[in-house]
Design an enzyme around this catalytic site. Structure first.
Site, mmCIF file in Angstrom:
data_model
loop_
_atom_site.group_PDB
_atom_site.id
_atom_site.type_symbol
_atom_site.label_atom_id
_atom_site.label_comp_id
_atom_site.label_asym_id
_atom_site.label_seq_id
_atom_site.Cartn_x
_atom_site.Cartn_y
_atom_site.Cartn_z
ATOM 1 N N LYS A 128 -30.573 24.126 -18.463
ATOM 2 C CA LYS A 128 -29.301 24.274 -18.519
ATOM 3 C C LYS A 128 -28.695 25.170 -17.333
ATOM 4 O O LYS A 128 -27.367 24.793 -16.949
ATOM 5 C CB LYS A 128 -28.690 25.294 -19.823
ATOM 6 C CG LYS A 128 -29.079 24.449 -21.129
ATOM 7 C CD LYS A 128 -28.296 23.285 -21.388
ATOM 8 C CE LYS A 128 -26.726 23.135 -21.395
ATOM 9 N NZ LYS A 128 -26.203 21.858 -21.562
ATOM 10 N N HIS A 179 -23.560 13.421 -8.786
ATOM 11 C CA HIS A 179 -22.446 13.615 -8.493
ATOM 12 C C HIS A 179 -21.597 14.839 -9.018
ATOM 13 O O HIS A 179 -22.442 15.643 -9.771
ATOM 14 C CB HIS A 179 -21.467 12.432 -8.932
ATOM 15 C CG HIS A 179 -21.886 12.221 -10.845
ATOM 16 N ND1 HIS A 179 -21.005 13.239 -11.506
ATOM 17 C CD2 HIS A 179 -22.518 11.559 -11.435
ATOM 18 C CE1 HIS A 179 -21.453 12.825 -12.638
ATOM 19 N NE2 HIS A 179 -22.415 11.940 -12.715
ATOM 20 N N HIS A 181 -19.534 17.395 -11.228
ATOM 21 C CA HIS A 181 -19.087 17.122 -12.576
ATOM 22 C C HIS A 181 -18.461 18.427 -13.423
ATOM 23 O O HIS A 181 -18.533 19.022 -14.419
ATOM 24 C CB HIS A 181 -20.579 17.259 -13.661
ATOM 25 C CG HIS A 181 -20.357 16.427 -14.762
ATOM 26 N ND1 HIS A 181 -19.523 16.553 -15.623
ATOM 27 C CD2 HIS A 181 -21.067 15.343 -15.243
ATOM 28 C CE1 HIS A 181 -19.558 15.894 -16.921
ATOM 29 N NE2 HIS A 181 -20.409 15.017 -16.613
ATOM 30 N N CYS A 693 -16.689 -15.602 -29.416
ATOM 31 C CA CYS A 693 -16.915 -14.527 -28.694
ATOM 32 C C CYS A 693 -16.325 -13.337 -29.502
ATOM 33 O O CYS A 693 -15.335 -13.483 -30.121
ATOM 34 C CB CYS A 693 -15.922 -14.438 -27.297
ATOM 35 S SG CYS A 693 -15.950 -13.275 -26.383
ATOM 36 N N HIS A 988 -19.106 -0.015 -22.322
ATOM 37 C CA HIS A 988 -19.458 1.572 -22.495
ATOM 38 C C HIS A 988 -20.764 1.769 -21.848
ATOM 39 O O HIS A 988 -22.029 0.836 -22.078
ATOM 40 C CB HIS A 988 -19.560 1.820 -24.043
ATOM 41 C CG HIS A 988 -18.337 1.545 -24.660
ATOM 42 N ND1 HIS A 988 -17.092 2.316 -24.520
ATOM 43 C CD2 HIS A 988 -17.907 1.026 -25.802
ATOM 44 C CE1 HIS A 988 -16.060 1.824 -25.247
ATOM 45 N NE2 HIS A 988 -16.581 0.822 -25.991
ATOM 46 N N HIS A 993 -27.042 13.468 -21.085
ATOM 47 C CA HIS A 993 -27.425 14.681 -20.073
ATOM 48 C C HIS A 993 -28.690 14.983 -20.440
ATOM 49 O O HIS A 993 -29.173 15.029 -21.718
ATOM 50 C CB HIS A 993 -26.385 15.762 -20.091
ATOM 51 C CG HIS A 993 -25.203 15.422 -19.261
ATOM 52 N ND1 HIS A 993 -24.714 16.414 -18.422
ATOM 53 C CD2 HIS A 993 -24.397 14.461 -19.140
ATOM 54 C CE1 HIS A 993 -23.413 15.836 -18.037
ATOM 55 N NE2 HIS A 993 -23.312 14.463 -18.513
#
Length: 1059
Positions: A128, A179, A181, A693, A988, A993
């Site tokens: 963490k 990146h 965050h 679809c 999506h 993490h």
């Protein structure tokens, strides 16, 4: 939190066992970035100069091509005084970080910028205190130091590369990213992103993957500078009259969306150069928003991805892919996004293949078989629905209130359902006088051109005659061609053959293509690969005018003389697209021919434009596609392909049957622009079924057809002996649902980010509904009296809005006794299962109906699947409104042989649905308007802000950390059953993490991001090893900001606890 401290100590202790420590020194700096640097010396790729000027030219209220950005820069050491040069092609990306499994990577980050940022890595293991992401996660003190790096501060992020990334079936080296965050979407839009390459142990030699000559990293992204922290600075610096800028103006906002590769647009990316016969590795990823539906085409080359041959790579926000190729065909080739909107907006680059006199393998094309086709482009009047009726409802297309009326109404300023189009048609010889008639097996092709087929080793010769009024061409996919035979033109002169790419009206040109081994199916591929061809003069206009056709490329010796595949009974080709007739070359002709007052037509009118978007399969709508007929037990191959733009996110669902694709058992195939698929099916139930679809706007817009399975070859019987029947008592119950019962997590997140933002979805205000809605949900009861609802256990708390988790084994039956306790008709129907009837009977309010689902072998996992696979069940009375009203749940089907009992690890399972619930489409919208807003009488259901406020970006119906119950222990074996449904915006990219997961796809692969679309169901397997509360979210920009985020918690295992 004691266990977190203990975890950190364990990590420190275990670091002694790591084989190598690597150090990177990265500074966060601010600089001005030019999206078209060097374009003065070279001509930009643009069909329309006006288009490139729109994005690149600055002015009174336009920023232009230069923007202030924050960038990751690499330094030589901890003094941060000397930067390390990076390859020109890396653009604004941060430096490449590389690690092998076993490495400890120490990243020293110093913030030279003017605001706080962080460093968050994907795919590696960290505690963490090294996550580099800020959100409410119950951490304190030193574990928070990584969360925000203020200007002038420095921090050491310690990362560890360990199993399971890369997975056993992955390449030696795989793509990951890092990146900032703090507010990830805004940080990334500001420029803070870079590549992280993870490799299997022993696969790097001098920091390069062994057996690879060249490697490149490319990020495909519509970089939204409107989201940048520096927008105000850029307006003040680069607009000549900044006080005139309206930041809410749509044209201003669009001008700041830079369709780029590594921060370069319109072909200005430098440095992509290689030798012919070089072994090249491409590390690719996408980033951004709902618009970031990318289909990357490397012209003239054959790519291999996960052991499959391909020429199109689909990328979405945070999609991580690596592909390899052996460079062929010296020349300058285009690398482009085949999303037609992106192509126009500059998402292209050049790469150069040089002749370096490297030895090439012998030509494997011997005993060349020449397949000669004579194809003309010609005009026709095309009717999207010749029957005049919607075969699903029996209604006339122009009936008042029908979904079809908007597309088929003809009048003063409406074209209707027939359009003049250009199509490819086959002729018998080069005189182009005798057109080849299509047989019954080709009836379904509709608007498509003839099937071009070939085996590995063949030569394809296509004599093309242009009977149209515009220059046209034929551009193939899946074959090899020289520059002289390329059907796509991209200047300047010398890069393309004008003769092949611009066949003038009344002219003829003969193309020659070859099918070498590297373009054909691999050992892992199906026998035949689905491909396509199209006109490439102006890709957007040509395709939407109708110029597209199917190809199939097959293994040598696999075809009969007439081109049909051996050991296959029937082959069908399906092309799903939203034909945008507004982009047709013949739009003006159609306005003149079919509207009664053409002079009154406003081509910019949104309603007019919508009426010309034809949601079709093979050019047919609402069940009008003929010829999809087959017999029980036959071997069927479906070749699917698509083209279009970001709206063309398709989930093609085959009701009543399942198929195999690359060893995986599914019933819904996801298609994107220029993607193609081969599906293998053996229908086992008689009746009329839907092929449609699942993207809701496409479904209501007419992208749905029927296929028929007949009993025609004697008796075909299902010999499955169904042993065991499990009964579920499930009711449809109306409830008040709160998407965000607590705003605490959301408020703390904004406090940590130092942002004061309102929430358009949850803030009730005067006219909006807020977070509470009347909905209908599936709930389980104890018995057939439906008096006592089953109380959910702690491990089921996470299901939220979803119905009960239904389990079934292959060879069993599921009996659902369903009571409709709601106020309108509903049903319950599952994907993947077998039923006695092809229709699902509605259950009226107060009624009880029994549904039987059989689970044959074809409902279970394929040979390359996880042992247990998820399907969805939902109500089908009105597929769209029932879904958005809340009726959906998970069905988990496991292999017979799958034994859960003897596994020493604790098996956990969580089922997640990622869906933007569009409450505007709910049956209960009026009830909700009357109940929740303070002034319901003032609500306007057509108001754009009101409509947007009712789109709830949820995970299992909860937003902003409100989904509870995702708790597990270190050492557990966790199955995540993840599903997605919905509309065009429902792409999506689900990111965990703290941990990577594994998934099966002809081998075991690893990642921490997986892509989901309407109709995607996937099992992800995780083995938690790092305690903590971790973020779980969709990586699409708008979805993050709208609340599609929650957390999962990993507790220490029992041994650690007791010790």
């Amino acid at each position: 939190m004691k266990f977190l401290l203990l975890s950190a100590l364990l990590f420190l202790h275990s670091s002694l066992a790591w084989t190598r420590e690597k150090h990177y020194y990265i500074g966060i700096t601010e600089a001005v970035w030019d999206y078209a640097s060097g374009s003065e010396e070279k001509e930009l790729i643009s069909v329309d100069t006006e288009q490139s000027n729109f994005y690149l030219r600055n002015g009174p209220d336009r920023i232009g091509r230069k923007y202030k950005k924050a960038l990751y820069s690499e330094y030589t050491d901890g003094t941060f005084t000397k930067t390390i040069d990076k390859p020109a092609w890396l653009g604004f990306l941060g430096p490449v970080i590389k690690a092998e499994v076993g490495d400890k990577v120490s990243v020293h980050v110093k913030n030279f910028a003017s605001r706080p940022y962080t460093f968050h890595a994907h795919g590696v293991t960290y505690t963490k205190a090294n996550e580099g992401a800020i959100y409410p996660d119950n951490t304190t003190d030193f574990q928070r130091a990584d969360d925000k790096l203020f200007p002038g501060q420095q921090y050491l992020y310690v990362l560890r590369a360990n199993e399971p990334s890369p997975g056993e079936g992955d390449s030696n080296c795989v793509t990951r990213i890092y990146h900032s965050h703090v507010d990830a979407p805004k940080d990334i839009a500001s420029g803070l992103i870079g590549p992280l390459i993870l490799c299997k142990k022993g696969s790097l030699h001098k920091e390069k993957e062994e057996n690879i000559d060249q490697e490149f990293v490319l990020m495909f992204s519509v970089v939204d500078e409107n989201l940048s922290w520096y927008l105000e600075d850029n307006i003040k610096t680069f607009c000549s009259e900044p006080e005139k800028v309206d930041k809410d103006n749509e044209d201003f906002q669009e001008s700041n969306r830079m369709y780029s590769i590594n921060g370069y647009t319109f072909g200005s990316l430098p440095g992509l150069s290689m030798c012919a016969e070089d072994r090249v590795k491409w590390y690719l990823f996408g980033m951004g928003n709902e618009v970031d539906v990318h289909s990357e085409l490397f012209h003239g080359q054959a790519l291999t991805s996960k052991n499959y041959h391909t020429d199109i790579i689909n990328l979405f926000p945070a999609t991580l892919i690596d592909v390899s190729m052996v460079a062929q065909n010296p020349g300058v080739w285009m690398l482009s996004c085949q999303n037609l909107n992106h192509l126009k907006a500059g998402l292209q680059a050049f790469f150069q293949v040089r002749d370096c006199n490297k030895p090439s393998p012998d030509d494997d094309i011997q005993d060349r078989h020449v397949r000669h086709y004579y194809i003309a482009a010609e005009e026709t009047i095309w009717d999207y629905a010749p029957s005049g009726t919607d075969t699903f409802t029996g209604e006339n297309f122009t009936s008042l209130g029908s979904d079809s009326r908007v597309f088929f109404e003809q009048g003063a300023t409406r074209i209707g359902g027939s359009y003049k189009k250009l199509v490819y048609r086959e002729y018998t010889d080069d005189s182009f006088t005798n057109r080849k008639e299509r047989g019954p097996d080709e009836e379904h092709l509709g608007i498509l051109g003839p099937v071009i087929w070939a085996e590995v080793g063949d030569i394809i010769r296509v004599t093309f005659h242009n009977k149209g009024q515009f220059p046209l061409s034929i551009q193939p996919m899946g074959v090899r061609f020289t520059k002289e035979n390329e059907g796509t033109y991209y200047g300047p002169d010398g890069r393309s053959s004008k003769q092949a790419s611009h066949v003038a009206p009344k002219e003829t040109f003969t193309y020659e293509w070859t099918v070498p081994k590297e373009m054909g199916p691999t050992y892992a591929d199906p026998v035949c690969l689905s491909k396509m061809y199209y006109s490439g003069v102006d890709l957007t206009k040509d395709i939407f005018t109708g110029l597209i056709g199917p190809m199939k490329i097959c293994k040598k010796g696999s075809l009969l003389a007439d081109g049909r595949q051996k050991d296959v009974d029937k082959e069908f080709y399906l092309f799903a697209t939203v034909f945008d007739e507004n982009e047709s070359l013949l739009l003006d002709d159609n306005i003149r021919m079919f509207t009664t007052a053409p002079e009154n037509v406003d081509k910019e009118d949104e309603d007019f434009q919508e009426s010309n978007k034809m949601h079709s399969m093979n050019g047919f709508m609402y069940g009008n596609l003929p010829g999809l007929n087959m017999c029980l037990g036959e071997s069927i191959v479906w070749y699917l392909f698509s083209a279009g733009n970001e709206a063309d996110v398709h989930g093609i669902y085959f009701s009543g049957n399942t198929y195999l694709s690359k060893g995986e058992r599914r019933d819904t195939a996801n298609l994107f622009p220029h993607k193609s698929l081969t599906l293998l099916m053996t229908p086992d139930t008689e009746g009329s079924f839907d092929v449609e679809c699942l993207t809701t706007d496409h479904y209501t817009g007419g992208m749905k057809q029927k296929y028929t399975v007949n009993q025609c070859k004697g008796q075909f019987e299902d010999v499955t002996l169904y042993q065991g029947e499990r009964t579920y008592y499930i009711a449809a119950v109306e409830v008040e649902w709160d998407y965000s019962p607590s705003r605490d997590w959301e408020m703390e997140l904004h406090h940590l980010q130092e942002q004061n933002v309102s929430n358009a979805f949850l803030d009730k205000e005067e006219f909006f509904i807020g977070s509470k809605y009347k909905k209908v949900v599936y709930r389980e009861f104890t018995d057939s009296t439906f008096r006592e609802q089953v109380k959910r256990r702690a491990e089921e708390e996470h299901l939220g809005m979803l119905g009960p988790l239904i389990h079934a084994d292959v060879g069993a039956k599921v009996k659902v006794v369903f009571k409709n306790m709601a106020t309108r008709p509903y049903s319950i129907h599952a994907h993947g299962v077998k039923t006695k009837s092809s229709t699902v009977a509605p259950t009226l309010p107060g009624e009880v109906r029994t549904y039987i689902w059989q689970i044959p072998e074809r409902s279970g996992a394929g040979t390359e699947d996880s042992p247990c696979i998820p399907w969805a069940y939902y109500s089908t009375v009105d597929r769209v409104k029932d879904l958005y009203s809340g009726l959906i749940g998970p069905l988990i089907v496991c292999r017979k042989s799958y034994v859960k009992v003897f596994n020493p690890k604790k098996k956990m399972e969580f089922s997640l649905l990622f869906l933007v619930f569009d409450e505007n489409e709910s049956w209960y919208l009026d009830d909700n308007i009357n109940t929740y807003p303070d002034h319901p009488e003032k609500d306007n259901k057509d108001n754009e802000e009101f409509i947007e406020s009712n789109k709830m970006h949820a995970i299992n119906g909860k937003m902003f950390g409100n989904l509870q119950g995702l708790t597990m222990h270190v050492g557990d074996e966790v199955n995540w059953y993840v599903m997605a449904m919905g509309n065009e915006i429902d792409l999506h990219t689900v990111h965990f993490h703290g941990h990577s997961f594994q998934y099966k796809h002809r081998g075991i692969h690893s990642s921490d991001v997986f892509d989901f679309f309407p109709g995607t169901y996937q099992t992800l397997e995780m083995f938690p090893q790092t305690p903590g509360t971790w973020l779980l979210h969709c990586h699409v920009t708008d979805h993050i900001h709208a609340g599609m985020v929650t957390t999962y918690t990993v507790l220490p295992n029992q041994e650690t606890k007791s010790g």
